[in-house]
Design a protein around this motif. Structure first.
Motif, PDB file in Angstrom:
ATOM      1  N   ASP A 164       1.733  11.232   2.656  1.00 44.70           N
ATOM      2  CA  ASP A 164       1.739  12.677   2.449  1.00 44.70           C
ATOM      3  C   ASP A 164       1.169  13.062   1.101  1.00 44.70           C
ATOM      4  OD1 ASP A 164       3.002  13.221   4.939  1.00 44.70           O
ATOM      5  OD2 ASP A 164       4.919  12.658   4.057  1.00 44.70           O
ATOM      6  N   HIS A 165       1.419  12.226   0.103  1.00 47.13           N
ATOM      7  CA  HIS A 165       1.088  12.603  -1.271  1.00 47.13           C
ATOM      8  C   HIS A 165      -0.161  11.904  -1.807  1.00 47.13           C
ATOM      9  CE1 HIS A 165       5.034  14.417  -1.174  1.00 47.13           C
ATOM     10  NE2 HIS A 165       5.593  13.241  -0.925  1.00 47.13           N
ATOM     11  N   LEU A 166      -0.405  10.666  -1.354  1.00 51.69           N
ATOM     12  CA  LEU A 166      -1.486   9.877  -1.931  1.00 51.69           C
ATOM     13  C   LEU A 166      -2.677   9.693  -0.991  1.00 51.69           C
ATOM     14  CD1 LEU A 166       0.659   7.057  -3.591  1.00 51.69           C
ATOM     15  CD2 LEU A 166      -0.170   9.180  -4.629  1.00 51.69           C
ATOM     16  N   ASP A 209      -4.779   5.057  -1.099  1.00 49.07           N
ATOM     17  CA  ASP A 209      -3.790   4.677  -2.108  1.00 49.07           C
ATOM     18  C   ASP A 209      -2.541   4.093  -1.469  1.00 49.07           C
ATOM     19  OD1 ASP A 209      -5.427   5.456  -4.154  1.00 49.07           O
ATOM     20  OD2 ASP A 209      -4.600   7.481  -4.287  1.00 49.07           O
ATOM     21  N   THR A 210      -2.176   4.565  -0.277  1.00 52.90           N
ATOM     22  CA  THR A 210      -1.008   4.015   0.412  1.00 52.90           C
ATOM     23  C   THR A 210      -1.243   2.561   0.789  1.00 52.90           C
ATOM     24  OG1 THR A 210      -0.417   6.187   1.299  1.00 52.90           O
ATOM     25  CG2 THR A 210       0.533   4.274   2.386  1.00 52.90           C
ATOM     26  N   LEU A 211      -2.419   2.265   1.333  1.00 52.58           N
ATOM     27  CA  LEU A 211      -2.734   0.873   1.664  1.00 52.58           C
ATOM     28  C   LEU A 211      -2.765   0.017   0.403  1.00 52.58           C
ATOM     29  CD1 LEU A 211      -5.515   1.085   4.420  1.00 52.58           C
ATOM     30  CD2 LEU A 211      -3.034   1.188   4.653  1.00 52.58           C
ATOM     31  N   SER A 212      -3.315   0.551  -0.670  1.00 52.13           N
ATOM     32  CA  SER A 212      -3.383  -0.202  -1.925  1.00 52.13           C
ATOM     33  C   SER A 212      -1.992  -0.556  -2.435  1.00 52.13           C
ATOM     34  CB  SER A 212      -4.144   0.613  -2.972  1.00 52.13           C
ATOM     35  OG  SER A 212      -4.207  -0.080  -4.200  1.00 52.13           O
ATOM     36  N   LEU A 213      -1.058   0.423  -2.401  1.00 51.23           N
ATOM     37  CA  LEU A 213       0.311   0.163  -2.839  1.00 51.23           C
ATOM     38  C   LEU A 213       0.990  -0.868  -1.944  1.00 51.23           C
ATOM     39  CD1 LEU A 213       1.568   3.756  -3.737  1.00 51.23           C
ATOM     40  CD2 LEU A 213       1.102   1.878  -5.320  1.00 51.23           C
ATOM     41  N   ASP A 214       0.808  -0.747  -0.640  1.00 51.81           N
ATOM     42  CA  ASP A 214       1.403  -1.710   0.285  1.00 51.81           C
ATOM     43  C   ASP A 214       0.876  -3.119   0.046  1.00 51.81           C
ATOM     44  OD1 ASP A 214       2.710   0.437   1.440  1.00 51.81           O
ATOM     45  OD2 ASP A 214       2.386  -0.290   3.487  1.00 51.81           O
ATOM     46  N   TYR A 238     -11.422  11.010   2.485  1.00 52.13           N
ATOM     47  CA  TYR A 238     -11.042  12.395   2.748  1.00 52.13           C
ATOM     48  C   TYR A 238      -9.769  12.398   3.591  1.00 52.13           C
ATOM     49  CZ  TYR A 238     -13.881  11.016   6.798  1.00 52.13           C
ATOM     50  OH  TYR A 238     -14.424  10.335   7.847  1.00 52.13           O
ATOM     51  N   ARG A 239      -9.080  13.532   3.578  1.00 50.90           N
ATOM     52  CA  ARG A 239      -7.855  13.646   4.372  1.00 50.90           C
ATOM     53  C   ARG A 239      -8.209  13.808   5.845  1.00 50.90           C
ATOM     54  NH1 ARG A 239      -3.171  14.013   1.554  1.00 50.90           N
ATOM     55  NH2 ARG A 239      -2.445  13.164   3.534  1.00 50.90           N
ATOM     56  N   ILE A 240      -7.443  13.130   6.688  1.00 44.67           N
ATOM     57  CA  ILE A 240      -7.683  13.178   8.121  1.00 44.67           C
ATOM     58  C   ILE A 240      -6.419  13.632   8.831  1.00 44.67           C
ATOM     59  CG2 ILE A 240      -9.471  11.411   8.066  1.00 44.67           C
ATOM     60  CD1 ILE A 240      -7.452   9.348   8.844  1.00 44.67           C
TER      61      ILE A 240
END
Length: 395
Positions: A255-257, A261-266, A287-289
């Motif tokens: 929602d925020h990143l 970035d979510t995959l990178s953090l995981d 881009y946001r999807i």
């Protein structure tokens, strides 16, 4: 494949005036040695010449839903449904000129006996002129079973899609409960334990001013101070565990990143937890999807990484995320054991089946194969429409 319909309203009144005796004479040299076999054949047999049926056996006439007398000498154009006439005559013209053999599927429109059969034909020279000799095979039962299988497959896909939606909604609900209710209660408990620990330390210091906590006062009070400190630490660890579980159920980082970035953090957490080296690269402008598309890609990523952790025995994983104008491509390759021989067929591998089904829901393609380091490779390509992220269901 051409679809041909026989006309339910055809009658022999319009049959070309041709002597049945002449037909029998023409076919005598054909029927004499083979008549018994042909007439008793469970396959329909026909001869077409000059656009007319020169011969049909009883089986073929029965398949057509007409009497044999109605077909003998009749024009092909007279017994064909007008809606299919152009296609049928075009195929007949092509075949009579020596075109490759292809099958026709004829679906009867007869209300009293619906069904279908397929016909095959070969060009021959019959009495000095081109003709088509062929057979018809009733496929009514086969088509019925095929349609039932297609319908069952469609219902199964709808059921799996519904189950995935229910599971995702349930994950959202549990994540909210963990985050808002359990997380809130644990936070309150942590503050209470912190106040209790501070109170015990204050009382403990009052016995010997200037002494270290838990080193003065009655032994029971010192033990209580240690217990309170341990309970406070355990509560903090529980809060972190609940937060991790909640994040796994419903990745709030999306929602925020965003997806990158979510995959990178995981992947950072994955490397720390399992000791497997990870390399992550992206190409194109992110881009946001659509939210559901984002979740679907993320769930496939999760399952692929879980499979690597459990089964691959890999030491290195390469993940790439490529952004194009109309699609997103995710590739995950490791240097581990690779897929088993039947894994690519997805038989008996529920995790891989789930990944494939999610890809289908996203109208994308999932490919399983061998990576550049001889391990397993998962490639996902999903068509996207960016700039339409849904806000529904966000934490």
């Amino acid at each position: 494949m051409n679809i041909i319909l026989l006309d339910d309203n055809y009658h022999s009144d319009g049959m070309h005036a041709e002597s049945m005796t002449d037909l029998n004479i023409d076919l005598d040299d054909y029927e004499v040695p083979f008549k018994g076999i042909v007439e008793q054949s469970i396959a329909g047999i026909y001869i077409l010449q000059d656009g007319r049926f020169r011969y049909v056996n009883e089986t073929f006439a029965h398949m057509c839903g007409l009497k044999r007398e109605q077909l003998l000498g009749a024009k092909l154009s007279d017994v064909a449904n007008p809606e299919q006439l152009a296609a049928l005559m075009s195929e007949y013209a092509r075949k009579i000129k020596g075109g490759p053999s292809e099958r026709f599927v004829i679906r009867r429109t007869l209300s009293r006996r619906p069904g279908c059969f397929e016909i095959h034909g070969t060009r021959v020279i019959f009495h000095g002129r081109p003709a088509i000799v062929g057979v018809g095979i009733d496929i009514t039962e086969r088509e019925r079973q095929r349609m039932e299988l297609v319908e069952a497959s469609k219902r199964l896909q709808e059921l799996v899609t519904s189950a995935n939606d229910v599971r995702e909604n349930e994950r959202n609900r549990v994540a909210r409960e963990l985050h808002d209710v359990i997380g809130g209660m644990l936070t309150a408990l942590k503050f209470d334990l912190s106040r209790l620990s501070n109170g015990i330390e204050t009382v403990n210091r009052s016995f010997t001013p200037g002494s270290e906590p838990a080193s003065a006062g009655p032994p029971a009070l010192a033990a209580s101070a240690v217990t309170a400190a341990q309970a406070l630490q355990l509560t903090q660890e529980t809060i972190e565990a609940v937060r991790a579980i909640s994040e796994g159920l419903r990745p709030g980082a999306l929602d925020h990143l965003g997806l990158c970035d979510t995959l990178s953090l995981d992947l950072i957490r994955f490397e720390r937890r399992y000791g497997i080296a990870v390399r992550f690269q992206t190409t194109g402008l992110a881009y946001r999807i659509n939210r559901n598309t984002e979740i679907g890609i993320y769930r496939i990523f999760q399952e692929a990484m879980t499979n690597i952790a459990r089964h691959a025995k890999a030491t290195e994983v390469n993940v790439s995320l490529a952004w194009d104008a109309d699609r997103v491509e995710l590739a995950i390759a490791d240097n581990g054991l690779g897929f088993e021989s039947d894994a690519v067929g997805l038989e008996g591998h529920l995790g891989l089946l789930g990944m494939k089904e999610r890809a289908r829901e996203l109208e994308g393609k999932l490919l399983l194969g061998t990576g550049p380091r001889s391990g397993a490779c998962v490639k996902l390509c999903v068509p996207v429409r960016h700039g339409s992220t849904s806000e529904e269901g966000r934490l």
